[in-house]
Design a protein around this motif. Structure first.
Motif, mmCIF file in Angstrom:
data_model
loop_
_atom_site.group_PDB
_atom_site.id
_atom_site.type_symbol
_atom_site.label_atom_id
_atom_site.label_comp_id
_atom_site.label_asym_id
_atom_site.label_seq_id
_atom_site.Cartn_x
_atom_site.Cartn_y
_atom_site.Cartn_z
ATOM 1 N N ASP A 157 0.831 -1.203 0.000
ATOM 2 C CA ASP A 157 0.000 0.000 0.000
ATOM 3 C C ASP A 157 0.866 1.252 0.000
ATOM 4 O O ASP A 157 1.757 1.404 0.840
ATOM 5 C CB ASP A 157 -0.892 0.026 1.249
ATOM 6 N N GLY A 184 4.769 5.573 2.003
ATOM 7 C CA GLY A 184 5.152 4.255 1.496
ATOM 8 C C GLY A 184 6.096 4.400 0.325
ATOM 9 O O GLY A 184 6.357 5.507 -0.152
ATOM 10 N N ASP A 201 -5.932 -1.211 6.266
ATOM 11 C CA ASP A 201 -5.882 0.209 6.608
ATOM 12 C C ASP A 201 -7.259 0.850 6.540
ATOM 13 O O ASP A 201 -8.106 0.461 5.729
ATOM 14 C CB ASP A 201 -4.973 0.935 5.612
ATOM 15 N N MET A 240 -7.182 6.448 4.488
ATOM 16 C CA MET A 240 -5.796 6.635 4.028
ATOM 17 C C MET A 240 -5.762 7.077 2.560
ATOM 18 O O MET A 240 -4.839 7.738 2.122
ATOM 19 C CB MET A 240 -4.986 5.348 4.198
ATOM 20 N N ILE A 254 -4.698 1.800 11.398
ATOM 21 C CA ILE A 254 -3.807 1.404 10.305
ATOM 22 C C ILE A 254 -2.892 0.236 10.703
ATOM 23 O O ILE A 254 -2.683 -0.025 11.880
ATOM 24 C CB ILE A 254 -2.959 2.592 9.790
ATOM 25 N N SER A 285 1.713 0.610 7.381
ATOM 26 C CA SER A 285 1.427 2.014 7.089
ATOM 27 C C SER A 285 1.880 2.929 8.220
ATOM 28 O O SER A 285 2.323 4.049 7.976
ATOM 29 C CB SER A 285 -0.073 2.205 6.831
ATOM 30 N N ASN A 300 5.364 3.620 7.769
ATOM 31 C CA ASN A 300 5.610 4.342 6.518
ATOM 32 C C ASN A 300 5.243 5.816 6.593
ATOM 33 O O ASN A 300 5.487 6.555 5.639
ATOM 34 C CB ASN A 300 4.812 3.707 5.375
#
Lengths: 315, 271
Positions: free
Chosen positions: A116, A126, B25, B29, B50, B54, B57
């Motif tokens: 994702d 990401g 998620d 998002m 999440i 994520s 990230n």
């Protein structure tokens, strides 16, 4: 201070559209500015499809961007509840600011490994895994548009390059200066990308080693490496290769290919049979024999060089 | 009969519910831009639920903007509240996933995310067979590994094989490449079983094999002419840290025996 500078970079990266003018929701095609044959383009598409299928997804732009762009943009503008719009990193970077503003209302960034990746309107959440062709085009275009080496060194940290079989690499990305135009990239700009990635004061002279240039760039990206992997998990080998008319650089030699194999510790045996053969169109440098039922349709020729997966005993 | 059918249907429904319990998620998002805009205008939002992927990230600016309006799924897929950007208790994540998230954070030079990964997450338990398979070089990009070294997330170990005098000559100045087993132990990884594993090391080679026949990558220990990605001593230490039941055979590695009890057990056979 460093954080502010980095933040400003990301904001400028996205807020200022890359200057290639695009229509409202244009997507970006593979090797778009090149002059590859339909067969070569099909082969590269096959690579992208098969590599992303390993991870269980399809890679590419949302079909709505080309099939019904106005409907899509209107829905986004109205704040309708719709499925998020999937776009590739390259398409995102090349969008005009207004389109990007709209699409970032409901967006997902494509990744070949299906992880994702989201977009906040200023930066990615990401790391998208993208094909090497897309990666070099992004770096090439950014340098051409901004001429800023520091941007290149930051930009390269925002994506990963997908893994690939070595035969895909030498088929498309080992090419001399004269053939670089076929993949739609300017040689001097690519030398500039290399200079930026290696943080060199002066550009390196690639006059005699131009075929190394794209690999030098590849080596400085965050990549999932080049490798020949066995589907069975046991020792496998193949001598199947792309036919010479599929190569971007038809004069490519097996010695150069062996150097690539050595670099990635890919075992091999044999050599190309360099018997010249007259054909209707001129002279064919290598004797090629066809492969029955090739695993990868583009690799349907054998020339005598066999590669082995890492499960095989050392040759 | 009817009862049996109802019971079967109920059981089937329950099992499907369990199977469908995959952490995903929060769909917001996809519209994270709107969420952040709301927060900037002072509007309250329901916390975003999440995945660890994520969560790790999130770039620093977005992490700061979201503050504690985030919940992270734990290994049971239960959303956990966070306080000052970290969950109250370490969350266990499959090692391969956690390593991958950290790899991506290291590529991005995101030290905040790396810190959170090291302090608020841990590697989930693994079987002995799985742990022995981790005796291999860490498959990360060079720039990511350098980020880890540069910022002290991994120790800069000199490339030394303790039993080979000429290793120093060949590997002078080189820094040991990290191994998967080393990262696993740094992330608190432990074994979930007590099955026995043989460990044999001599002056240049190391042989590790579990009772189920899983062997470590022996090629990494051949340091005669080149620098090894893993040293015997470091690997041994990491295996001990994971708590696996090591059965050692004699040899010249006497000093290793200080750190673990020695069993001489014939069930593994001789080299």
């Amino acid at each position: 201070m460093k954080k502010i500078a980095l933040c400003s970079f990301f904001i400028s990266l996205f807020a200022v559209a890359v200057s290639i003018p695009t229509l409202a929701a244009d997507t970006n095609e593979i090797f778009e500015r090149g002059a590859l044959t339909p067969e070569q383009l099909n082969a590269w598409e096959f690579y992208i499809d098969s590599e992303s299928a390993i991870f269980g997804c399809e890679y590419g732009d949302d079909p709505r961007l080309t099939e019904a762009p106005q409907t899509l943009l209107t829905s986004l503008s109205n704040g309708d509840e719709i499925t998020p719009v999937t776009i590739t990193y390259r398409t995102l970077l090349n969008m005009g600011p207004n389109t990007r503003e709209l699409i970032s209302q409901n967006i997902k960034i494509a990744s070949m490994e299906c992880n994702d990746v989201y977009y906040s309107g200023t930066e990615l959440i990401g790391l998208p895994v993208i094909p090497f062709e897309e990666a070099i085009t992004i770096l090439h275009d950014d340098l051409a548009n901004y001429g800023d080496a520091q941007r290149i060194r930051q930009l390269v940290k925002t994506f990963m390059v997908a893994g690939m079989d070595p035969r895909w690499f030498w088929m498309f990305f080992i090419a001399d200066n004269a053939h670089m135009d076929l993949i739609g990239l300017n040689f001097d700009t690519l030398v500039g990308v290399e200079q930026a990635l290696y943080n060199r004061e002066k550009p390196k002279n690639y006059n005699d080693t131009s075929h190394n240039l794209l690999h030098q760039i590849f080596a400085k990206t965050n990549n999932n490496a080049i490798g020949f992997y066995a589907n069975s998990g046991k020792c496998e080998n193949t001598a199947a290769e792309p036919a010479s008319d599929l190569l971007v650089w038809p004069a490519l030699s097996d010695e150069i290919i062996k150097n690539l194999y050595n670099l990635y510790k890919i075992s091999y045996k044999g050599k190309w049979k360099t018997k010249t053969k007259k054909t209707a169109g001129g002279i064919s440098l290598y004797r090629e024999s066809g492969v029955d039922n090739p695993v990868i349709p583009a690799f349907n020729i054998e020339r005598g060089l066999t590669i082995y997966s890492k499960e095989c005993p050392i040759i | 009969m009817l009862k049996k059918i109802i019971f079967t249907l109920a059981a089937l429904t329950c099992s499907q519910t369990v199977m469908a319990n995959v952490c995903k998620d929060d769909p917001r998002m996809y519209t994270i831009k709107k969420v952040i805009n709301k927060l900037h205008t002072g509007e309250a939002i329901k916390p975003l639920k999440i995945t660890p992927h994520s969560f790790l990230n999130l770039p620093p600016a977005i992490r700061a903007a979201l503050g504690d309006n985030v919940m992270v799924y734990n290994n049971k897929c239960v959303p956990v509240e966070i306080y000052k950007s970290t969950p109250p208790k370490k969350i266990a994540v499959a090692f391969e996933d956690l390593s991958n998230y950290m790899h991506h954070a290291a590529i991005r030079d995101d030290l905040i995310a790396l810190n959170i990964a090291m302090t608020s997450f841990k590697a989930a338990l693994k079987t002995t067979d799985e742990i022995v398979a981790l005796v291999s070089p860490l498959n990360w990009t060079t720039s990511a590994i350098n980020t880890m070294y540069k910022n002290g997330f991994l120790k800069r170990l000199p490339q030394v094989n303790l039993y080979r005098n000429n290793t120093k000559k060949y590997c002078k100045g080189e820094i040991a490449l990290p191994s998967s087993i080393n990262l696993f132990t740094l992330l608190g990884g432990k074994t979930s079983d007590k099955s026995k594993t043989s460990f044999i090391a001599d002056s240049s080679d190391m042989y590790i094999q579990t009772i189920n026949g899983v062997r470590a990558d022996n090629s990494i220990a051949k340091t005669q002419d080149t620098c090894s990605g893993l040293s015997i001593a470091a690997t041994h230490n990491d295996l001990v840290q994971t708590g696996i039941n090591i059965v050692e055979y004699g040899g010249s590695n006497a000093h290793l025996h200080n750190s673990t009890k020695i069993w001489l057990n014939s069930e593994f056979g001789q080299r």
